[in-house]
Design an enzyme around this catalytic site. Structure first.
Site, short mmCIF file in Angstrom:
data_model
loop_
_atom_site.label_atom_id
_atom_site.label_comp_id
_atom_site.label_asym_id
_atom_site.label_seq_id
_atom_site.Cartn_x
_atom_site.Cartn_y
_atom_site.Cartn_z
N ASP A 42 0.82 -1.21 0.00
CA ASP A 42 0.00 0.00 0.00
C ASP A 42 0.86 1.26 0.00
O ASP A 42 0.33 2.36 -0.11
CB ASP A 42 -0.94 -0.01 1.22
CG ASP A 42 -2.32 -0.50 0.84
OD1 ASP A 42 -2.56 -0.76 -0.35
OD2 ASP A 42 -3.18 -0.64 1.75
N ASP A 82 -10.11 -6.90 11.43
CA ASP A 82 -10.07 -8.30 11.86
C ASP A 82 -11.30 -8.67 12.69
O ASP A 82 -12.02 -9.62 12.37
CB ASP A 82 -8.76 -8.61 12.60
CG ASP A 82 -8.33 -7.52 13.56
OD1 ASP A 82 -9.07 -6.54 13.70
OD2 ASP A 82 -7.26 -7.64 14.17
O1 LIG Z 1 -3.66 1.01 4.68
C1 LIG Z 1 -3.08 0.04 5.15
C2 LIG Z 1 -2.76 -0.08 6.52
C3 LIG Z 1 -2.10 -1.21 6.98
N1 LIG Z 1 -1.75 -2.19 6.11
C4 LIG Z 1 -1.05 -3.40 6.61
O2 LIG Z 1 -1.82 -4.02 7.59
C5 LIG Z 1 -1.03 -4.65 8.57
C6 LIG Z 1 -1.44 -4.23 9.96
O3 LIG Z 1 -1.37 -2.84 10.08
P1 LIG Z 1 -0.65 -2.09 11.30
O4 LIG Z 1 -0.83 -0.64 11.09
O5 LIG Z 1 0.72 -2.62 11.47
O6 LIG Z 1 -1.58 -2.51 12.51
P2 LIG Z 1 -1.21 -3.32 13.84
O7 LIG Z 1 -1.93 -2.65 14.95
O8 LIG Z 1 0.22 -3.58 14.01
O9 LIG Z 1 -1.92 -4.71 13.46
C7 LIG Z 1 -2.85 -5.41 14.21
O10 LIG Z 1 -4.13 -4.82 14.15
C8 LIG Z 1 -4.67 -4.71 12.83
C9 LIG Z 1 -6.04 -4.05 12.91
O11 LIG Z 1 -6.78 -4.47 14.00
C10 LIG Z 1 -4.71 -6.09 12.17
O12 LIG Z 1 -5.15 -6.00 10.87
C11 LIG Z 1 -3.33 -6.67 12.17
O13 LIG Z 1 -3.28 -7.90 11.54
C12 LIG Z 1 -2.88 -6.79 13.61
O14 LIG Z 1 -1.58 -7.38 13.65
C13 LIG Z 1 0.43 -4.28 8.24
O15 LIG Z 1 1.03 -5.38 7.58
C14 LIG Z 1 0.28 -3.10 7.30
O16 LIG Z 1 1.32 -3.05 6.38
C15 LIG Z 1 -2.08 -2.10 4.77
O17 LIG Z 1 -1.75 -2.99 3.97
N2 LIG Z 1 -2.73 -0.98 4.33
#
Ligand SMILES: O=c1ccn([C@@H]2O[C@H](COP(=O)(O)OP(=O)(O)O[C@H]3O[C@H](CO)[C@@H](O)[C@H](O)[C@H]3O)[C@@H](O)[C@H]2O)c(=O)[nH]1
Ligand SMILES: [Mn+2]
Length: 549
Positions: free
Chosen positions: A112, A439
């Site tokens: 993204d 999720d």
């Molecule tokens: O516009 C976006 C935003 C995030 N991501 C990806 O989504 C994942 C999770 O995003 P992140 O911002 O790192 O969120 P976290 O809080 O670390 O992630 C937790 O919380 C998210 C939302 O609840 C879940 O989707 C994730 O799987 C979970 O690990 C990462 O691989 C990002 O690269 C995208 O592909 N596009």
């Protein structure tokens, strides 16, 4: 034990009610706070009543199933600075090298951030994978993310042939890491190679769809031997300013469509780019659940491995996660946590258990309702190839697309930012929109249709990630999770709606309520902390007076 605690909590509340008239505001506030704590306690105790977890036996699976199903592996990345390419490199390598026939796997990386550096790193991965994958399979390496594997040196007692190959592989990995690091600092390579033309004049939030297959489409329909490397595909969906892109859920849905056009595997693994596969047999383990032989129809929609983190400061979180996951598994199944989860494609396409016969085929009523060209176009969008691929997936007759050039054109079409307009993507199909916690939102949508889910909790954990528990990043992450939970609570899938809707079981509903309302529990905690000071200043009793006689 639980009944004793419940009895004590209830007698405290009863005592407060009986003496309400003789006491002031402090007493009333204490009563309200303690009532909230009792509910929170009930919600969490509900989770502990019937813990369960599946124990997979992958060796028995091999005896029983000779033609394993295909699995599409999805990795999302979005921020090349916060999620350094070298982490993405390790995640992807750990997936390409899993102990599963390579011709049954395809790894899709959604970017993204539209970063040429990420694409550059993946091209490097595709070269190194030809050394790394055979090495891991030959020596049955347990942890297949090189940055973790090479932390332990070879011991003098090891086989000399192994020691030589180990040294050589380590050297190659170091070269790869160095090239990625050099590319981060100096971007001259960008102009030197035509392959990066698609990235010129792009911004993370303003660019067309990019699908890169040709250079890194490794596996040309092989036989799944040890030297083979699974397919690797880089994609970046179209983005335009002032348009809602639905964060990760939007990226996942694009990946579901592109993979549908190319490999159309019946199962899909979703992994954040900062989490690597720590167990080589993880795909086989998940298949143990999906391919169970049982007299009752297998209604398992997804298999979740508890999230665990290798940062030393995440121990408390790891224990909490594993405990709640196993508790939920004994009810209707663990909540989908966004990473480390295997989904079935047909469930993500909106099917319910009642749409299937006992043998897993589509019921005739569903076939009539779902499988018309008109209905499929309305639900899945206006792409002929997509409609064909969805029909194949629903009927379990999908054949992987061999004509790559055609599927690249179709893949670009389904990545257009307006492709999903007027379709069911994000509403009833795929990852659901409407909350930043896609999720929880997607998970409740699946359980509400009557599906169950399973948990495999292993030691050492099957996936390991890193997470910012402290500092600004940590705060932002907590805020995202909390607001995401509240969004789920307020949208139309809220666990508060249709309390007696039987498909989402009552105790499972309590699980979702405790998960979504976590942030609200902070209000009574803060009030309760301030209460003693208030009561002293206002000379208002908070606890019963004790008189010594
Ligand atoms: O516009 C976006 C935003 C995030 N991501 C990806 O989504 C994942 C999770 O995003 P992140 O911002 O790192 O969120 P976290 O809080 O670390 O992630 C937790 O919380 C998210 C939302 O609840 C879940 O989707 C994730 O799987 C979970 O690990 C990462 O691989 C990002 O690269 C995208 O592909 N596009
Ligand atoms: Mn993250």
């Amino acid at each position: 034990m639980d009944l004793t605690v419940l009895g004590l909590l209830c007698s405290l509340l009863l005592y407060r009610i009986l003496h309400m008239n003789q006491n002031g505001t402090g007493w009333v506030v204490a009563f309200l706070c303690e009532s909230c704590f009792t509910f929170v306690w009930l919600f969490y105790t509900n989770i502990t009543w019937s813990p369960a977890a599946h124990i997979p036996y992958p060796d028995r699976l091999d005896e029983r199933v000779h033609d394993l199903p295909s699995v599409d592996l999805f990795v999302t990345t979005a921020y090349p600075v916060r999620e350094p390419p070298v982490l993405v490199v390790n995640t992807v390598l750990s997936l390409l090298a899993v102990n599963y026939p390579a011709n049954k796997l395809a790894c899709y990386v959604s970017d993204d951030g539209c970063s040429p550096l990420t694409y550059f790193s993946l091209k490097e991965v595709s070269k190194f994978a030809k050394i790394w994958v055979p090495f891991c399979k030959k020596y049955n390496v347990k942890v297949r993310a090189p940055f973790r594997y090479f932390l332990n040196p070879v011991t003098a007692t090891e086989d000399p042939e192994f020691a030589i190959e180990w040294e050589m592989t380590k050297r190659e990995y170091e070269k790869l890491r160095q090239r990625v690091e050099d590319a981060t600092e100096d971007s001259d390579w960008l102009n030197a190679d035509n392959d990066f033309e698609a990235f010129s004049n792009t911004k993370p939030n303003d660019h067309s769809t990019i699908v890169k297959v040709k250079v890194i489409w490794e596996n040309k329909g092989g036989v799944g031997d040890e030297k083979e490397v699974p397919h690797l595909v880089y994609i970046s969906r179209e983005k335009r300013p002032n348009y809602v892109h639905h964060y990760k859920a939007g990226a996942m849905n694009f990946m579901v469509r592109v993979s549908g056009l190319m490999t159309n595997a019946p199962y899909m693994l979703n992994l954040d780019c900062d989490m690597y596969a720590n167990e080589a047999k993880v795909v086989r383990q998940a298949m143990c659940i999906f391919l169970q032989e049982s007299v009752v129809p297998n209604n398992c929609a997804f298999v979740q491995f508890p999230q665990a983190f290798y940062d030393s400061n995440a121990n408390g979180f790891n224990i909490f996660q594993s405990y709640t996951e196993q508790g939920d598994a004994g009810i209707q199944g663990p909540i989908y946590e966004g990473s480390g989860c295997f989904h079935t494609r047909r469930v993500m396409y909106g099917l319910s258990p009642s749409d299937l016969e006992d043998d897993g085929s589509l019921s005739s009523a569903t076939t009539r309702r779902f499988l018309t060209q008109e209905s499929l176009t309305r639900e899945f969008g206006n792409s002929k190839e997509m409609v064909k691929s969805v029909a194949g997936a629903l009927q379990r007759t999908s054949n992987p697309q061999n004509e790559l050039t055609n599927s690249i054109v179709a893949a670009k079409e389904v990545g257009n930012f307006h492709y999903e307009c007027q379709t069911s993507w994000g509403k009833t199909v795929g990852w659901l929109y409407g909350s930043i916690a896609e999720d929880k939102n997607t998970s409740i949508g699946i359980h509400s249709r009557g599906w169950t889910s399973s948990c495999i909790s292993l030691n050492p954990p099957a996936f390991l990630g890193c997470m910012p528990l402290v500092g600004v990043e940590g705060f932002l992450q907590s805020r995202r999770w909390m607001t995401g939970g509240l969004e789920v609570l307020l949208n139309k899938q809220s666990p508060l709606i249709g309390i007696f809707h039987q498909k989402l079981r009552f105790r499972q509903r309590l699980v979702y309520l405790s998960s979504c309302m976590g942030s609200l529990a902070s209000i009574p905690v803060i009030l309760y902390c301030l209460l003693p000071a208030y009561c002293i200043l206002h000379n208002s009793p908070l606890f019963p007076k004790v008189t010594l006689s």
